[in-house]
Design an enzyme around this catalytic site. Structure first.
Site: not given
Length: 461
Positions: A148, A155, A150
């Site tokens: 789950h 870079d 995110k």
């Protein structure tokens, strides 16, 4: 001031400095996005300029035009930079495979075919095994546990969010998006964490088949105990190896503390820290907590009820719930969340805390609400000094089923504090107060069978 803030939260200050990785930054390096379209465009812009690495971690990747634009941007940049651009995509194995002809997997196949430095990993919960793995149909198998997190690294820039990579999250599903730029240490830390998770996941090849390295363990075949033990060992060792208790908090105006949650491994840094934060907030502070799927753990609920601070809680109105008007059994999920919010409302009233703890529902025509986070403002202050942002909904599911990661930002930077204040104001602008009458509205009536079995449903929400 950062030192003063941590000292004022007595039960958590020492824990933060001695037990949690910490990264000093200037508050000017941190910025906040407010709109899903900004999130989408920022991802495309950053990926279009990437030089060394692109690491995308999400529950899934959608299959529409906006998602394709993001993939195209990565693909085009890869053609320019070549194999020196390391591309990693980590998705959930179950959710990322959902679909008939087009899936998250098919969307990223061009990256695998064109760039030998590309990797697509699909994390499979070791709790979805045996008869559950065999018999549970699509969508229902996602109840057991998901990847789950995110997290988006380009870079030395890190975007921490609760938003997935799909059309709704790029268009009209409100979430949070915090960008930390030019912080190589933080980017390296999270990228190393992603490396471990990728290595412990199924590997997708350019023919859309998955394999798992030949080892003595496997996420769902045979006895998964060895797999869980190895993942726990590697994550715990990596996390603790980055703790540096000798750092002095006065060195910077802003500090970032990353957290991680892998419940089936007994790794609960995120939920434990969040609970301690709420338990330690000084009297007469202001606490704002948002959750797209409001289902607080008992520990967090108690911390709020026993607090001596003003607490405003923002959740999704049924019409702003991501499952609103969905097909099948999931159409009942908004009603389940109404039942859960009513249950908490009853606890607030029973504890005689209604003057201090207030609930709000996010209502915005044509929008759904997926925002989640925590803001803490100390007494006699207007702008927050602390925020928590990431994938967790602070609920039972996050605590017991899913992989989660967040960052805690502690800051004395005036510009950043103003941005945090603006962010919470923009979210609560659509917050409608919840009172007892709300639960008697005709369209808010909860079926008896939901009330009877709510104690079961809560474990999966």
């Amino acid at each position: 001031m950062v030192r003063l803030l941590l000292n004022s939260i007595q039960s958590i200050g020492l824990w933060l400095s001695s037990s949690t990785p910490s990264f000093p930054v200037s508050g000017d390096q941190v910025s906040i996005l407010h709109h899903p379209d900004e999130f989408h465009q920022t991802l495309i812009d950053l990926c279009s300029q990437a030089k060394r690495r692109i690491s995308l971690v999400s529950l899934y990747l959608g299959v529409g035009e906006k998602e394709q634009k993001l993939v195209n941007a990565i693909q085009f940049r890869s053609q320019i930079v070549g194999s020196s651009l390391k591309i990693k995509v980590l998705l959930d194995a179950v959710r990322g495979s959902r679909g008939e002809t087009k899936t998250s997997r098919t969307m990223v196949l061009p990256l695998l075919k064109e760039n030998p430095s590309s990797q697509v990993a699909l994390f499979h919960s070791p709790k979805l095994k045996g008869i559950l793995h065999t018999l549970l149909p699509t969508r229902y198998n996602e109840l057991i546990g998901l990847q789950h997190i995110k997290l988006y690294i380009i870079d030395d820039t890190v975007i921490m969010s609760g938003a997935n990579l799909s059309h709704d999250y790029f268009t009209n599903r409100q979430d949070r998006y915090v960008i930390v730029r030019n912080c190589g240490q933080l980017a390296d830390f999270f990228d190393g964490l992603v490396d471990i998770l990728c290595d412990m996941s199924l590997q997708l090849d350019d023919s859309n088949k998955t394999t798992f390295p030949k080892r003595s363990y496997h996420p769902y075949e045979g006895n998964s105990t060895l797999y869980i033990s190895e993942l726990q060992r590697r994550i715990d060792s990596y996390y603790k190896s980055h703790v540096n208790s000798s750092r002095k908090l006065e060195e910077s105006d802003t500090w970032i503390f990353p957290t991680v949650e892998i419940p089936f491994c007994g790794i609960n840094y995120d939920s434990e820290l969040t609970t301690k934060l709420l338990e330690s907030v000084p009297e007469n502070s202001k606490i704002l907590l948002a959750s797209g799927y409001f289902n607080l753990t008992e520990q967090l609920a108690q911390a709020i009820l026993l607090s001596k601070s003003e607490c405003n809680l923002l959740m999704a109105h049924p019409s702003a719930n991501g499952f609103y008007l969905s097909a099948g059994f999931s159409q009942h999920i908004p009603a389940m969340y109404t039942a859960i919010s009513r249950e908490f409302f009853d606890k607030v009233e029973a504890a005689k805390q209604s003057d201090r703890v207030k609930l709000y529902e996010y209502i915005r025509k044509g929008w759904t609400f997926h925002g989640k986070g925590l803001w803490i403002t100390l007494p006699n202050e207007t702008w927050p000094q602390l925020t928590v942002v990431g994938s967790s909904n602070f609920g039972i599911r996050s605590r017991h089923r899913d992989l989660e990661s967040q960052i805690i930002i502690v800051t004395d930077n005036a510009k950043l504090r103003k941005e945090l204040y603006l962010e919470q104001q923009k979210l609560f602008e659509f917050g409608h107060p919840v009172n007892r009458a709300v639960f008697y509205e005709v369209d808010r009536q909860i079926p008896k069978w939901i009330n009877q079995f709510l104690w079961i449903f809560k474990n999966f929400l």
